[in-house]
Design an enzyme around this catalytic site. Sequence first.
Site, PDB file in Angstrom:
ATOM      1  CG  ASP A 118      -0.262   0.020   2.527  1.00  0.00           C
ATOM      2  OD1 ASP A 118       0.963   0.219   2.556  1.00  0.00           O
ATOM      3  OD2 ASP A 118      -0.936  -0.153   3.550  1.00  0.00           O
ATOM      4  CB  SER A 119       0.334   4.535  -1.187  1.00  0.00           C
ATOM      5  OG  SER A 119      -0.890   4.953  -0.600  1.00  0.00           O
ATOM      6  CG  PHE A 138      -5.521   2.643   6.280  1.00  0.00           C
ATOM      7  CD1 PHE A 138      -6.888   2.750   6.077  1.00  0.00           C
ATOM      8  CD2 PHE A 138      -5.077   2.176   7.504  1.00  0.00           C
ATOM      9  CE1 PHE A 138      -7.799   2.391   7.071  1.00  0.00           C
ATOM     10  CE2 PHE A 138      -5.966   1.807   8.508  1.00  0.00           C
ATOM     11  CZ  PHE A 138      -7.328   1.917   8.283  1.00  0.00           C
ATOM     12  CD  GLN A 158     -10.334   6.463  -0.629  1.00  0.00           C
ATOM     13  OE1 GLN A 158     -11.429   6.332  -0.065  1.00  0.00           O
ATOM     14  NE2 GLN A 158      -9.251   5.818  -0.212  1.00  0.00           N
ATOM     15  N   GLY A 205     -11.526   3.341   1.203  1.00  0.00           N
ATOM     16  CA  GLY A 205     -12.514   4.011   2.029  1.00  0.00           C
ATOM     17  C   GLY A 205     -13.681   3.159   2.455  1.00  0.00           C
ATOM     18  CG  ASP A 253      -5.613  -5.867   2.156  1.00  0.00           C
ATOM     19  OD1 ASP A 253      -5.179  -5.534   3.277  1.00  0.00           O
ATOM     20  OD2 ASP A 253      -6.221  -5.062   1.416  1.00  0.00           O
ATOM     21  CB  CYS A 257     -10.351 -27.168   8.821  1.00  0.00           C
ATOM     22  SG  CYS A 257      -8.888 -26.208   8.381  1.00  0.00           S
ATOM     23  CB  CYS A 300      -5.318 -25.911   8.347  1.00  0.00           C
ATOM     24  SG  CYS A 300      -5.823 -25.864  10.093  1.00  0.00           S
ATOM     25  CB  CYS A 342      -7.857 -28.812  11.627  1.00  0.00           C
ATOM     26  SG  CYS A 342      -8.637 -27.244  12.115  1.00  0.00           S
ATOM     27  CG  HIS A 398      -8.144 -22.805  11.866  1.00  0.00           C
ATOM     28  ND1 HIS A 398      -8.635 -23.927  11.235  1.00  0.00           N
ATOM     29  CD2 HIS A 398      -9.224 -22.004  12.095  1.00  0.00           C
ATOM     30  CE1 HIS A 398      -9.941 -23.829  11.100  1.00  0.00           C
ATOM     31  NE2 HIS A 398     -10.328 -22.666  11.615  1.00  0.00           N
TER      32      HIS A 398
END
Length: 381
Positions: free
Chosen positions: A96-97, A100, A193, A220, A270, A308, A310, A313, A339
């Site tokens: 990101d820049s 945020f 935005q 935003g 994300d 699951c 993973c 689990c 998990h």
Amino acid sequence: MTQAAVHYELIKEEKHTGARLGKLHTPHGTFDTPIYMPVGTLATVKGLSPEELKDMGAEIVLSNTYHLWLRPGEDIVEEAGGLHKFMNWDRGILTDSGGFQVFSLSDRRRIEEEGVHFRNHISGEPLFLSPEKAIDIENKLGADIIMSFDECPDFHHTYDYVKQSVERTARWAERGLKAHKKPDTQALFGIMQGAGYKDLRIWHAREMAQMDFPGYSIGGLSVGETKEEMNQVLDYLTPEMPKYKPRYLMGVGSPDALIDGAIRGVDMFDCVLATRIARNGTCMTTNGRLVVKNAKYARDFTPIDSHCDCYTCKNYTRAYVRHLFKADELFGMRLASIHNVHFLLKLMKDIRENIMNDSLLEFREDFFERYGYNKANAPQF
């Protein structure tokens, strides 16, 4: 004509929704979309190794320009050979820049036309971040996808303020494009935005589209508005976005938002949610959230989620993970983080399969019922 550093290939649009299958081609691999990107703010996904991320199917991670600027510094990362070598990750990276932080550090910043004056949240020293400086830092970090510098206004800010903000962000985007030194190896995405104002959102989307970025992100959102308000924005905004370029919804990663965002045509997501709640002992399961620290799991010798596969689990029980949390053992946080990240990556795989089968709405209904979400706000197509 030179191929863009990152480009999007549209594979299929679902019959009954705006959902789409695609492939994101980057210098460090080609990834199926819709995709969830685990967040590695300081060049690491908290508690997880690159090998563990690969084992669970992670293809691209996000790192934070502002925080890496402060430590260790972009020059050190560049000397190390860029973020990929620095953090031993040979798949995709997005940075990101720092925009945020304009939102999250609102008590220690001043916005001007030239950029933003900050107070370092660690030392208190004065800092200045402009569109040109943000792009320079991102060029040195060397991620595959880098983001324009923007302001993220509060969703419920006044109309006049948001109008001034998006107009300034559009000017900052043009400055960032001019400052970008590595378009052949790094794709600079534009950020759209407009807070909760439909006319400003659409105006800004059209302005950004005219700048012909290789991809676009929706900023935003997930900043205090309701899920209904977020979905309303997506309903009218994604149709305005270029069809043959990737669409990235920033900072969104709860299971319901991933499904509803994909239904509305979003390709990339994300969020820090998965690892953040894991460190507090909260696990995502096919039957809703499970707080493994609760006393009722002290003698529960079943997996966190019986559906699951993973590492956690397959090898450990709720009772054991609870014991680790109660004993303040870091391994408990790691197991819960493994998990949760695996859960969201698997969810995205399920979303992609259901787009292919034109059954995403049916999948949503079943998932929401099992997870305990309100189905009353189901999209209408």
